[in-house]
Design an enzyme around this catalytic site. Structure first.
Site, PDB file in Angstrom:
ATOM      1  N   LYS A 183       0.850  -1.194   0.000  1.00 33.66           N
ATOM      2  CA  LYS A 183       0.000   0.000   0.000  1.00 33.66           C
ATOM      3  C   LYS A 183       0.883   1.241   0.000  1.00 33.66           C
ATOM      4  O   LYS A 183       1.564   1.514   0.983  1.00 33.66           O
ATOM      5  CB  LYS A 183      -0.892   0.043   1.246  1.00 33.66           C
ATOM      6  CG  LYS A 183      -1.929   1.176   1.170  1.00 33.66           C
ATOM      7  CD  LYS A 183      -2.619   1.448   2.480  1.00 33.66           C
ATOM      8  CE  LYS A 183      -1.896   2.495   3.303  1.00 33.66           C
ATOM      9  NZ  LYS A 183      -1.731   3.797   2.638  1.00 33.66           N
ATOM     10  N   GLU A 259      10.400   1.135   9.938  1.00 42.34           N
ATOM     11  CA  GLU A 259      11.317   2.270   9.733  1.00 42.34           C
ATOM     12  C   GLU A 259      10.521   3.516  10.055  1.00 42.34           C
ATOM     13  O   GLU A 259       9.622   3.895   9.305  1.00 42.34           O
ATOM     14  CB  GLU A 259      11.799   2.310   8.275  1.00 42.34           C
ATOM     15  CG  GLU A 259      12.584   1.089   7.842  1.00 42.34           C
ATOM     16  CD  GLU A 259      13.905   0.938   8.567  1.00 42.34           C
ATOM     17  OE1 GLU A 259      14.394   1.931   9.145  1.00 42.34           O
ATOM     18  OE2 GLU A 259      14.443  -0.168   8.570  1.00 42.34           O
ATOM     19  N   CYS A 293      13.114  11.357   6.655  1.00 46.85           N
ATOM     20  CA  CYS A 293      13.198  10.795   8.010  1.00 46.85           C
ATOM     21  C   CYS A 293      14.527  11.157   8.659  1.00 46.85           C
ATOM     22  O   CYS A 293      14.601  11.369   9.857  1.00 46.85           O
ATOM     23  CB  CYS A 293      13.013   9.293   7.956  1.00 46.85           C
ATOM     24  SG  CYS A 293      14.127   8.493   6.793  1.00 46.85           S
ATOM     25  N   GLU A 390       9.115  15.649  15.811  1.00 47.49           N
ATOM     26  CA  GLU A 390       9.551  15.501  14.421  1.00 47.49           C
ATOM     27  C   GLU A 390       8.651  16.429  13.593  1.00 47.49           C
ATOM     28  O   GLU A 390       7.462  16.143  13.389  1.00 47.49           O
ATOM     29  CB  GLU A 390       9.406  14.058  13.926  1.00 47.49           C
ATOM     30  CG  GLU A 390       9.941  13.911  12.518  1.00 47.49           C
ATOM     31  CD  GLU A 390       9.646  12.572  11.847  1.00 47.49           C
ATOM     32  OE1 GLU A 390       8.534  12.064  11.957  1.00 47.49           O
ATOM     33  OE2 GLU A 390      10.560  12.046  11.188  1.00 47.49           O
TER      34      GLU A 390
HETATM   35  P1  NAD Z   1       2.436   8.042   8.063  1.00 44.98           P
HETATM   36  O1  NAD Z   1       2.837   7.195   9.202  1.00 44.98           O
HETATM   37  O2  NAD Z   1       1.320   9.000   8.251  1.00 44.98           O
HETATM   38  O3  NAD Z   1       1.994   7.120   6.825  1.00 44.98           O
HETATM   39  C1  NAD Z   1       2.860   6.168   6.263  1.00 44.98           C
HETATM   40  C2  NAD Z   1       2.044   5.098   5.590  1.00 44.98           C
HETATM   41  O4  NAD Z   1       1.353   4.360   6.588  1.00 44.98           O
HETATM   42  C3  NAD Z   1       0.967   5.619   4.648  1.00 44.98           C
HETATM   43  O5  NAD Z   1       0.855   4.739   3.562  1.00 44.98           O
HETATM   44  C4  NAD Z   1      -0.279   5.584   5.518  1.00 44.98           C
HETATM   45  O6  NAD Z   1      -1.478   5.494   4.779  1.00 44.98           O
HETATM   46  C5  NAD Z   1      -0.039   4.340   6.345  1.00 44.98           C
HETATM   47  N1  NAD Z   1      -0.692   4.275   7.647  1.00 44.98           N
HETATM   48  C6  NAD Z   1      -1.004   5.302   8.485  1.00 44.98           C
HETATM   49  N2  NAD Z   1      -1.560   4.818   9.611  1.00 44.98           N
HETATM   50  C7  NAD Z   1      -1.588   3.458   9.490  1.00 44.98           C
HETATM   51  C8  NAD Z   1      -2.072   2.394  10.309  1.00 44.98           C
HETATM   52  N3  NAD Z   1      -2.607   2.625  11.505  1.00 44.98           N
HETATM   53  N4  NAD Z   1      -1.936   1.133   9.863  1.00 44.98           N
HETATM   54  C9  NAD Z   1      -1.376   0.864   8.668  1.00 44.98           C
HETATM   55  N5  NAD Z   1      -0.927   1.838   7.831  1.00 44.98           N
HETATM   56  C10 NAD Z   1      -1.029   3.113   8.240  1.00 44.98           C
HETATM   57  O7  NAD Z   1       3.756   8.745   7.532  1.00 44.98           O
HETATM   58  P2  NAD Z   1       3.921   9.764   6.321  1.00 44.98           P
HETATM   59  O8  NAD Z   1       3.380  11.081   6.742  1.00 44.98           O
HETATM   60  O9  NAD Z   1       3.419   9.152   5.061  1.00 44.98           O
HETATM   61  O10 NAD Z   1       5.523   9.810   6.197  1.00 44.98           O
HETATM   62  C11 NAD Z   1       6.306  10.560   7.033  1.00 44.98           C
HETATM   63  C12 NAD Z   1       6.857   9.723   8.162  1.00 44.98           C
HETATM   64  O11 NAD Z   1       7.587   8.618   7.621  1.00 44.98           O
HETATM   65  C13 NAD Z   1       7.851  10.480   9.020  1.00 44.98           C
HETATM   66  O12 NAD Z   1       7.619  10.205  10.364  1.00 44.98           O
HETATM   67  C14 NAD Z   1       9.206   9.933   8.569  1.00 44.98           C
HETATM   68  O13 NAD Z   1      10.223  10.068   9.508  1.00 44.98           O
HETATM   69  C15 NAD Z   1       8.862   8.523   8.263  1.00 44.98           C
HETATM   70  N6  NAD Z   1       9.863   7.925   7.357  1.00 44.98           N
HETATM   71  C16 NAD Z   1      10.791   7.077   7.886  1.00 44.98           C
HETATM   72  C17 NAD Z   1      11.785   6.523   7.071  1.00 44.98           C
HETATM   73  C18 NAD Z   1      12.837   5.603   7.629  1.00 44.98           C
HETATM   74  O14 NAD Z   1      13.566   4.975   6.845  1.00 44.98           O
HETATM   75  N7  NAD Z   1      12.961   5.473   8.937  1.00 44.98           N
HETATM   76  C19 NAD Z   1      11.819   6.856   5.707  1.00 44.98           C
HETATM   77  C20 NAD Z   1      10.849   7.736   5.208  1.00 44.98           C
HETATM   78  C21 NAD Z   1       9.869   8.253   6.051  1.00 44.98           C
END
Ligand code: NAD
Length: 487
Positions: A183, A259, A293, A390
């Site tokens: 997804k 991650e 991130c 963050e």
């Molecule tokens: P997010 O957590 O809002 O969403 C990420 C994904 O998870 C989306 O596809 C979303 O629809 C899905 N999602 C949200 N809630 C969920 C749930 N309860 N169950 C299953 N899926 C769910 O994050 P975002 O705003 O899309 O991305 C930014 C975040 O991602 C930041 O916190 C960033 O640090 C992190 N990030 C981490 C890395 C890493 O390698 N550590 C890399 C890129 C981004």
């Protein structure tokens, strides 16, 4: 050929990708382009039945193709063909990525997309080289560790580097013999859909990659709670990671790689090359408008060199010009959504109310879309919202220290430990402090990833569990079985 394009004239693939085709579905979530704020598409939301259809398709494809059991070199060859097609169609993929996301098209062809193809090749090479082990036992036994694919892996990716995050999940899972139901973020699905179409065209058996669109609550929960999904690989916020752990605990135990978020410090000592440090610090917080991130969002500098370092960083921040992601000349990204831009403003305002001073920025930019100015906040302490949260935007906090001990105290974050930067010309100090810093990645006299995909990436503390990239990502997609044969 210019990469610039008209976003209104781009044909967008839309729908769930199941088996070998796009399945049209009713659009539910309104999508707005970050570069101009225009509502331009509606993303469907896969319910539990549709996720189940994708999972059953993946299981059937695994069985019919015997993907996990074919000669490993066959997997390797077809993954290389997929990478070839990604390179061939890089311009089109770049446009599909740029239209919905914050990634400027000029950064994509030679950047994210070239890197993604390279990473698929990197993981492909593990297919016929990494296996189990024979272990020492007494003469009466033969002991070995066999490894096997999990079966169907569930992957969930964020919006900030859509195609690359999808490849971090798909590459190792497929090379290791699994099928995937993925997804992408509901804000940036197009390049991931095209990635799956190209996989089928490259000869990866249809049904091994299925893309389901939707939000976290409906589609995400259906994936993480599905009984036939054997492993979860997630990249996103710590908040969502925590909700996923909860759902997995409620619906059945399965392994997961998470991650998650970060709040990474960059430490600059007086003996560092200040120009080099300033360039690295400014780039890390303005690249993708801080929506990475590993963004180095906390600058911690030795007091005696704070003034020249700040002057050099301010110069770089203030020279930045916003531009839409579809203009090949654009260098500075918009924020992903109006809501996220509002949140950035709220955290900056709360920090100023708590005593911070804004040396530059601190406001939306005068441009269409959701741009926010590069911002430098000083006068903050360890309790300031801008130091704790963050922000996921172009906001850098500045703190100063007198000695190494104080630098270490400031660098330590109560919950995050994704990455840290260290600028010093003293080799002993670099090694001493690298040992002490509590983060999954340490960059010394540079900041940001190279193209050395063998280096795994992942967090300490609440920045995550497990690793992407590197050997570890391949092995995380296989389970091991201990075998003891009595002779
Ligand atoms: P997010 O957590 O809002 O969403 C990420 C994904 O998870 C989306 O596809 C979303 O629809 C899905 N999602 C949200 N809630 C969920 C749930 N309860 N169950 C299953 N899926 C769910 O994050 P975002 O705003 O899309 O991305 C930014 C975040 O991602 C930041 O916190 C960033 O640090 C992190 N990030 C981490 C890395 C890493 O390698 N550590 C890399 C890129 C981004």
């Amino acid at each position: 050929m210019s990469l610039s394009f008209d976003p209104d004239s781009l044909a967008l693939p839309m729908g769930h990708f199941i088996g070998d085709r796009l399945v049209a579905a009713e659009g539910v979530i309104a999508m707005h382009r970050p570069s101009d704020g225009k509502a331009y598409a509606d993303c469907p939301v896969a319910d539990a039945d549709l996720v189940d259809q994708a999972v059953q398709t993946a299981k059937t494809a695994l069985k019919q193709s015997n993907w996990g059991g074919v000669r490993p070199r066959e997997r390797l060859k077809v993954l290389h063909r997929w990478a070839d097609l990604i390179e061939r169609d890089a311009v089109e993929l770049a446009k599909l990525e740029a239209v919905s996301s914050t990634r400027p098209v000029g950064h994509l062809v030679e950047g994210d997309i070239a890197v993604s193809a390279e990473q698929i090749r990197f993981f492909a090479e593990f297919a016929d080289k990494e296996g189990g082990d024979l272990v020492p036992t007494d003469d009466g036994n033969l002991g070995m560790i066999m490894t096997e694919p999990y079966g169907v892996v569930g992957a969930i990716t964020p919006w900030n580097f859509p195609i690359n995050m999808a490849v971090w999940k798909l590459g190792p899972a497929l090379a290791a013999g699994n099928a995937v139901v993925l997804k992408p973020s509901e804000m940036t699905p197009f390049s991931t859909i095209r990635l799956a179409e190209l996989a089928v065209r490259a000869g990866i058996p249809a049904g091994l990659i299925n893309i389901v669109l939707g939000d976290g609550m409906t589609t995400g929960n259906a994936i993480t709670g599905h009984p036939d999904i054997a492993k979860i690989s997630f990249t996103g916020s710590t908040r969502a990671g925590s909700a996923i752990m909860e759902n997995i605990a409620r619906t059945g135990i399965k392994p997961m790689t998470l991650e998650l978020g970060g709040k990474s410090p960059q430490l600059v000592f007086a003996d560092a090359d200040i120009d080099r440090a300033a360039a690295a610090v400014a780039t890390s917080i303005t690249s993708n408008a801080g929506q990475a991130c590993v963004a180095g969002s906390r600058l911690i500098v030795e007091k005696s060199v704070a003034a020249p370092l700040i002057a050099a960083i301010l110069k770089k921040m203030e020279g930045i010009v916003p531009g839409p992601t579809w203009d090949a000349a654009s260098q500075y990204s918009p924020i992903i959504s109006d809501r996220q831009r509002q949140r950035i403003g709220d955290i900056v305002a709360a920090s100023v109310a708590a005593g911070a001073q804004c040396l530059t920025g601190g406001r939306p930019m005068d441009a269409p879309g959701y741009f926010y100015s590069p911002t430098l906040l000083t006068g903050v302490d360890q309790t300031s919202p801008a130091v704790i949260e963050e922000i996921f935007g172009p906001v850098l906090t500045l703190q100063t220290f007198e000695d190494e001990e104080e630098a270490m105290i400031l660098a330590d974050h109560p919950s995050y430990g994704l990455a840290a930067g260290l600028f010093t010309s003293d080799l002993s100090r670099a090694i001493r402090l690298t040992r002490r810093l509590q983060a999954g990645t340490i960059w010394v006299n540079r900041y940001g990833r190279s193209r050395d995909h063998i280096l795994p990436t992942g967090g300490y503390k609440q920045s995550g569990i497990g690793k992407d990239l590197g050997r570890e990502a391949f092995h995380a997609n296989r389970k091991s079985k201990s075998v003891l044969i009595g002779l």
